[in-house]
Write an enzyme that holds these catalytic residues in place. Structure first.
Site: not given
Length: 496
Positions: A34, A49-50, A53, A253, A341, A407, A442
């Site tokens: 990588e 979009s996590a 589908h 989509k 994709e 947080c 934050c």
């Protein structure tokens, strides 16, 4: 000396790490290379979009259709084994006019042909029962119960950890600059090193066309398609219970509204074909478009509650039908896995299975290991523990009693663990993706200095050498005391 492998995988996104984990089941020598300093750090795998589908969107008969449905089915077991949060919240494709209802039936028919289970077209009243905050103009929706939400980079990191546990080598900060076909394999060169492998798997995302051209494979191109997103504060998370899609267009989509596994609200993406594969900037125009588009589905969200925004870039193949490019093509031993994709993330485990079979058919001897361990070491998530569990943990290790990120309630113990684990964090963003330090309101304003301190100590490096995301992204330029002293000396020298 040239390092020898049976399989060399190029690319550390969800596809590359899925393949690495799949191949780690077998008694072969595998490495993943990588160009960035970590997995899920450079491409679409960290910015998407996590969503898992269901599989009603791809054209029947395509690789997308087949691998989407199969991949979706694999996530329950995978997430259990790899200790990755995932929720089957279901998805709605919302129609806001009678004309759009026709599209729902077309998608439903596609889903049936693709083998998608638990689908139905439901009325506006039924939609409102599931999504009380959806706009009143709703007419009907396609409801798919098998859709889900997940932490995308968390899944990639888990795959990499488990692959490393089972013997896969990970090589970071090395960009492939040339590939030469030999009689019995390939010489793969980076800016610093040289590797020999019997087989090469090209999972280089946006640069898969460049890697393919290095070896002289049948030419194809991949172009970038940019999508801009916003993440809203957890106060807004209640506004969506499912993934709310709009009727899709030829560009994708559409803009969605979705909960995240961490309780935030996600809106986006826009869709724009661009020329620059490295363009990652958000724009006022793009974000405004995302907000306006999302308001069509859920008008009640408050965009002023946005805590961050980001851009994801998809690798769109310039081939007929924009289907996945997977196969040996015309160079023996060189496997392309390109143009992955959407729904590439959902398809990734099934893609890995397919690549394993391609390698087997190509002649690679793949004998299953007796000691393959499918489970990674569980992750301690302090904010999910009961008070009793927290107290017991702190007794064993006081580092878990020190809150670093207020947080998200992330402790020093969690950060240290994230650095020490297989394929551990080496940068601020590496820590952020693993334990969410810096992902709250934050956005790291409070915890970043402490994270720098912990990274410096754990990696045994100078704080000045700690980076945000590897390379030259150093977060500090000088030590304050030394800087002031040296500045004063310079002033005295100059006689000012």
């Amino acid at each position: 000396m040239v390092t020898m492998y049976d399989v060399l995988i190029i690319g550390g996104g969800v596809v590359g790490t899925s393949i690495a984990r799949e191949l780690s089941k077998y008694d072969i020598k595998v490495a993943l290379i990588e160009k960035e300093d970590d997995v899920a750090s450079g491409g679409a795998s960290k910015a998407n979009s996590a969503i898992l589908h269901a599989g009603y969107d791809p054209v029947p008969g395509t690789l997308k259709a087949k691998l989407n449905v199969r991949g979706n089915e694999m996530f329950d077991e995978l997430c259990k084994d790899l200790d990755v949060p995932m929720k089957r919240v279901g998805s709605l494709v919302a129609a806001f006019s009678q004309d759009e209802v026709e599209s729902l039936y077309k998608l439903y028919d596609r889903g049936l042909k693709n083998g998608v289970k638990k689908m139905s077209i439901i009325s506006a009243d039924m939609v409102k029962e599931i999504e009380p905050n959806i706009n009143d103009t709703i007419v009907a929706a396609l409801y798919a119960k098998t859709a889900g939400i997940i932490c995308p980079y968390g899944f990639v990191i888990a795959l990499a950890e488990n692959a490393a546990q089972n013997g896969v080598e990970f090589i970071f900060n090395q960009e492939v600059v040339s590939i030469k076909k030999e009689e019995d394999g390939f010489i793969v060169k980076t800016q610093d090193n040289e590797y020999f492998s019997k087989y090469v798997v090209n999972a280089a995302g946006l640069y898969s066309d460049v890697i393919n051209d290095m070896v002289g494979g049948k030419h194809f191109t991949v172009h970038p398609r940019k999508g801009e997103y916003l993440i809203l504060d957890k106060e807004e998370g209640y506004l969506a219970n499912t993934v709310i899609f709009q009727v899709p267009t030829k560009m994708g989509k559409g803009i969605l509204v979705s909960p995240t596994v961490d309780g935030n609200l996600l809106i986006g993406p826009t869709s724009e074909d661009i020329n620059n594969k490295e363009f990652r900037k958000t724009t006022a125009k793009g974000l405004e478009k995302a907000i306006k588009g999302a308001k069509k589905s859920v008008e009640k969200f408050n965009e002023r509650k946005t805590i961050t925004q980001f851009t994801g870039v998809r690798a769109v193949p310039d081939v007929e039908g924009e289907d996945f490019i997977i196969g040996e093509w015309d160079v023996k031993g060189f496997i392309n896995v390109a143009g992955i994709e959407s729904p590439g993330f959902t398809s990734s485990p099934a893609i890995a299975e397919m690549v394993g079979q391609i390698l087997r058919d190509s002649g690679l001897k793949m004998v299953e290991k007796d000691d393959f361990n499918p489970k990674r070491k569980p992750v301690i998530r302090f904010n999910e523990l009961t008070d009793e569990e927290r107290n017991e943990l702190i007794k064993k290790n006081p580092a878990y009693g020190k809150i670093i990120c207020r947080c998200e309630t992330v402790t020093e113990g969690e950060i240290i663990d994230a650095i020490r684990r297989p394929v551990g964090a080496k940068s601020i963003d590496g820590v952020k993706r693993r334990v969410r330090a810096g992902m709250g309101r934050c956005q790291g304003g409070f915890c970043s200095p402490r994270v720098v301190e912990i990274l410096s100590k754990e990696l045994n490096i100078d704080p000045l050498d700690v980076t945000k995301f590897g390379g030259k992204s150093n977060v500090l330029t000088a030590k304050a005391k030394e800087y002031v002293i040296n500045s004063c000396k310079e002033i005295l020298k100059s006689g000012v």
